[in-house]
Design a protein around this motif. Structure first.
Motif, PDB file in Angstrom:
ATOM      1  N   ILE A   2       1.142  -1.165   0.124  1.00  0.00           N
ATOM      2  CA  ILE A   2       0.014  -0.109   0.021  1.00  0.00           C
ATOM      3  C   ILE A   2       0.945   1.302   0.212  1.00  0.00           C
ATOM      4  O   ILE A   2       1.811   1.374   1.051  1.00  0.00           O
ATOM      5  CB  ILE A   2      -0.646  -0.038   1.201  1.00  0.00           C
ATOM      6  CG1 ILE A   2      -1.930  -1.122   1.069  1.00  0.00           C
ATOM      7  CG2 ILE A   2      -1.724   1.551   1.249  1.00  0.00           C
ATOM      8  CD1 ILE A   2      -2.735  -1.360   2.383  1.00  0.00           C
ATOM      9  N   ARG A   7      -2.260   7.477  -1.762  1.00  0.00           N
ATOM     10  CA  ARG A   7      -3.676   7.425  -1.184  1.00  0.00           C
ATOM     11  C   ARG A   7      -4.329   8.497  -0.885  1.00  0.00           C
ATOM     12  O   ARG A   7      -5.337   9.204  -0.845  1.00  0.00           O
ATOM     13  CB  ARG A   7      -3.750   6.135  -0.218  1.00  0.00           C
ATOM     14  CG  ARG A   7      -5.148   5.492  -0.060  1.00  0.00           C
ATOM     15  CD  ARG A   7      -5.239   4.316   0.582  1.00  0.00           C
ATOM     16  NE  ARG A   7      -4.490   4.169   1.857  1.00  0.00           N
ATOM     17  CZ  ARG A   7      -4.765   3.411   2.819  1.00  0.00           C
ATOM     18  NH1 ARG A   7      -5.174   2.238   2.541  1.00  0.00           N
ATOM     19  NH2 ARG A   7      -4.479   3.485   3.997  1.00  0.00           N
ATOM     20  N   GLU A 105      -8.309  -0.597   1.045  1.00  0.00           N
ATOM     21  CA  GLU A 105      -7.494  -1.780   1.394  1.00  0.00           C
ATOM     22  C   GLU A 105      -7.533  -1.949   2.589  1.00  0.00           C
ATOM     23  O   GLU A 105      -6.833  -3.016   3.028  1.00  0.00           O
ATOM     24  CB  GLU A 105      -5.804  -1.145   1.026  1.00  0.00           C
ATOM     25  CG  GLU A 105      -5.615  -0.990  -0.638  1.00  0.00           C
ATOM     26  CD  GLU A 105      -5.708   0.645  -0.813  1.00  0.00           C
ATOM     27  OE1 GLU A 105      -5.391   1.163  -1.642  1.00  0.00           O
ATOM     28  OE2 GLU A 105      -6.648   1.253  -0.062  1.00  0.00           O
ATOM     29  N   ASP A 106      -8.067  -1.132   3.447  1.00  0.00           N
ATOM     30  CA  ASP A 106      -8.265  -1.400   4.922  1.00  0.00           C
ATOM     31  C   ASP A 106      -9.267  -2.119   5.463  1.00  0.00           C
ATOM     32  O   ASP A 106     -10.163  -2.061   4.807  1.00  0.00           O
ATOM     33  CB  ASP A 106      -8.252  -0.106   5.525  1.00  0.00           C
ATOM     34  CG  ASP A 106      -6.996   0.636   5.321  1.00  0.00           C
ATOM     35  OD1 ASP A 106      -5.697   0.272   4.782  1.00  0.00           O
ATOM     36  OD2 ASP A 106      -6.839   2.012   5.942  1.00  0.00           O
ATOM     37  N   THR A 127      -6.858   1.787  -6.393  1.00  0.00           N
ATOM     38  CA  THR A 127      -6.133   1.083  -5.346  1.00  0.00           C
ATOM     39  C   THR A 127      -4.559   1.102  -5.674  1.00  0.00           C
ATOM     40  O   THR A 127      -4.231   1.095  -6.683  1.00  0.00           O
ATOM     41  CB  THR A 127      -6.572  -0.584  -5.313  1.00  0.00           C
ATOM     42  OG1 THR A 127      -5.807  -1.161  -4.169  1.00  0.00           O
ATOM     43  CG2 THR A 127      -6.302  -1.246  -6.622  1.00  0.00           C
ATOM     44  N   ASP A 129      -2.637  -1.257  -4.262  1.00  0.00           N
ATOM     45  CA  ASP A 129      -2.114  -2.486  -3.822  1.00  0.00           C
ATOM     46  C   ASP A 129      -3.160  -3.437  -4.297  1.00  0.00           C
ATOM     47  O   ASP A 129      -4.429  -3.903  -3.713  1.00  0.00           O
ATOM     48  CB  ASP A 129      -1.835  -2.842  -2.484  1.00  0.00           C
ATOM     49  CG  ASP A 129      -1.011  -4.137  -2.086  1.00  0.00           C
ATOM     50  OD1 ASP A 129      -1.401  -5.161  -2.983  1.00  0.00           O
ATOM     51  OD2 ASP A 129      -0.215  -4.148  -1.319  1.00  0.00           O
ATOM     52  N   HIS A 132      -3.697  -7.284  -2.699  1.00  0.00           N
ATOM     53  CA  HIS A 132      -4.131  -7.053  -1.142  1.00  0.00           C
ATOM     54  C   HIS A 132      -5.684  -6.570  -1.521  1.00  0.00           C
ATOM     55  O   HIS A 132      -6.478  -7.098  -0.574  1.00  0.00           O
ATOM     56  CB  HIS A 132      -3.582  -5.907  -0.536  1.00  0.00           C
ATOM     57  CG  HIS A 132      -3.903  -5.586   0.704  1.00  0.00           C
ATOM     58  ND1 HIS A 132      -3.652  -6.358   1.858  1.00  0.00           N
ATOM     59  CD2 HIS A 132      -4.926  -4.792   1.303  1.00  0.00           C
ATOM     60  CE1 HIS A 132      -4.011  -5.870   2.797  1.00  0.00           C
ATOM     61  NE2 HIS A 132      -5.005  -4.962   2.631  1.00  0.00           N
ATOM     62  N   THR A 133      -6.003  -5.562  -2.330  1.00  0.00           N
ATOM     63  CA  THR A 133      -7.353  -5.216  -2.336  1.00  0.00           C
ATOM     64  C   THR A 133      -8.317  -6.443  -2.777  1.00  0.00           C
ATOM     65  O   THR A 133      -9.523  -6.720  -2.286  1.00  0.00           O
ATOM     66  CB  THR A 133      -7.552  -4.140  -3.305  1.00  0.00           C
ATOM     67  OG1 THR A 133      -6.975  -3.059  -2.922  1.00  0.00           O
ATOM     68  CG2 THR A 133      -9.064  -3.813  -3.686  1.00  0.00           C
ATOM     69  N   ARG A 136      -9.035  -8.664   0.013  1.00  0.00           N
ATOM     70  CA  ARG A 136      -9.900  -8.203   0.887  1.00  0.00           C
ATOM     71  C   ARG A 136     -11.484  -8.043   0.589  1.00  0.00           C
ATOM     72  O   ARG A 136     -12.154  -8.415   1.004  1.00  0.00           O
ATOM     73  CB  ARG A 136      -9.488  -6.527   1.083  1.00  0.00           C
ATOM     74  CG  ARG A 136     -10.540  -5.746   2.034  1.00  0.00           C
ATOM     75  CD  ARG A 136     -10.236  -6.075   3.437  1.00  0.00           C
ATOM     76  NE  ARG A 136      -9.107  -5.626   3.737  1.00  0.00           N
ATOM     77  CZ  ARG A 136      -8.542  -5.862   5.097  1.00  0.00           C
ATOM     78  NH1 ARG A 136      -9.123  -6.383   5.929  1.00  0.00           N
ATOM     79  NH2 ARG A 136      -7.257  -5.174   5.352  1.00  0.00           N
TER      80      ARG A 136
END
Length: 252
Positions: A2, A7, A105-106, A127, A129, A132-133, A136
């Motif tokens: 990230i 961002r 992403e979180d 995004t 990443d 990672h996204t 998620r």
């Protein structure tokens, strides 16, 4: 990994420019001069379905889903300004949705294994990443649940590698260049990364998704046009400006 600086730059842009994008690129539209949900029917019957929109913006696609019988609606966006507009638009249409302000992403309290559909209309490419996204988003879906998203085609746009110059299509940079492009727009600044199609598809596979449909199709009216052509229309007659993906979460 990230990129928190990128961002934050983009969050500030959307907080400042939200009103300029009110209702822009929302279902049934998927993107720039491309076929629509009215033609594709990628969602099918959404009656009673639990649906989460990533980068929900001004809430127009959430209203569209409600009008087609969706059950529980959730929306996620990084911008408080976008969500204020969404709350107003949802209320004016008598639609209720759970809205959360957070980067995609979180971890942000969205329930795991809960949704029938996760979707994003011209938002997921923000995004920083991608793998990672996608992991998620997979965590939010029920086994067998559906992910649908659209974005700029990697060949097109301010960070794409093909542009129009003097009426000709010109390759202005390498397709493999994934460096962030800094753009000035609406008196603000944004940073965009040009992911390749393979980046999306490989990240989907790694997150446990099974590809069901990849759409790269300009709308029929643009393809048939012979007069009043803009540079954008000329591009769209030669290659897709947007792409759409439908994938299903694998059952493990």
């Amino acid at each position: 990994m990230i990129d928190y600086e990128v961002r934050e730059t983009n969050r500030q842009y959307w907080d400042g420019a939200a009103d300029n994008w009110f209702g822009v690129t929302a279902l049934p539209e998927y993107g720039v001069l491309c076929v629509t949900e009215d033609e594709l029917h990628l969602f099918g019957d959404v009656t009673g379905k639990r649906m989460l929109e990533i980068c929900c913006g001004s809430g127009h696609s959430l209203v569209y889903q409600a009008q087609h019988g969706a059950g529980e609606l959730w929306g996620l966006d990084i911008s408080e300004s976008q969500l204020r507009n969404a709350k107003r638009h949802l209320a004016s249409n008598g639609v209720t949705a759970h809205l959360i302000c957070s980067p995609m992403e979180d971890e942000c309290g969205i329930p795991a294994g809960y949704f029938d559909f996760v979707y994003s209309i011209y938002g997921l490419g923000w995004t920083t990443d991608l793998p990672h996204t996608f992991r998620r988003l997979a965590s939010y879906l029920k086994p067998g649940g559906t992910l649908i998203f659209s974005w700029n085609h990697p060949l097109y746009g301010r960070v794409g590698c093909v542009q129009v110059e003097d009426g000709k299509l010109v390759v202005q940079k390498s397709y493999f260049d994934q460096s962030d492009t800094r753009l000035q727009l609406d008196d603000g600044e944004m940073l965009l990364r040009n992911y390749r199609l393979s980046d999306y598809l490989n990240a989907l596979a790694d997150a446990g998704f099974v590809l069901e449909k990849l759409v790269e199709q300009t709308d029929r009216a643009t393809l048939a046009a012979t007069e009043g052509l803009t540079d954008k229309m000329r591009q769209a007659q030669m290659f897709p400006l947007s792409f759409i993906v439908k994938a299903r979460k694998g059952v493990r």
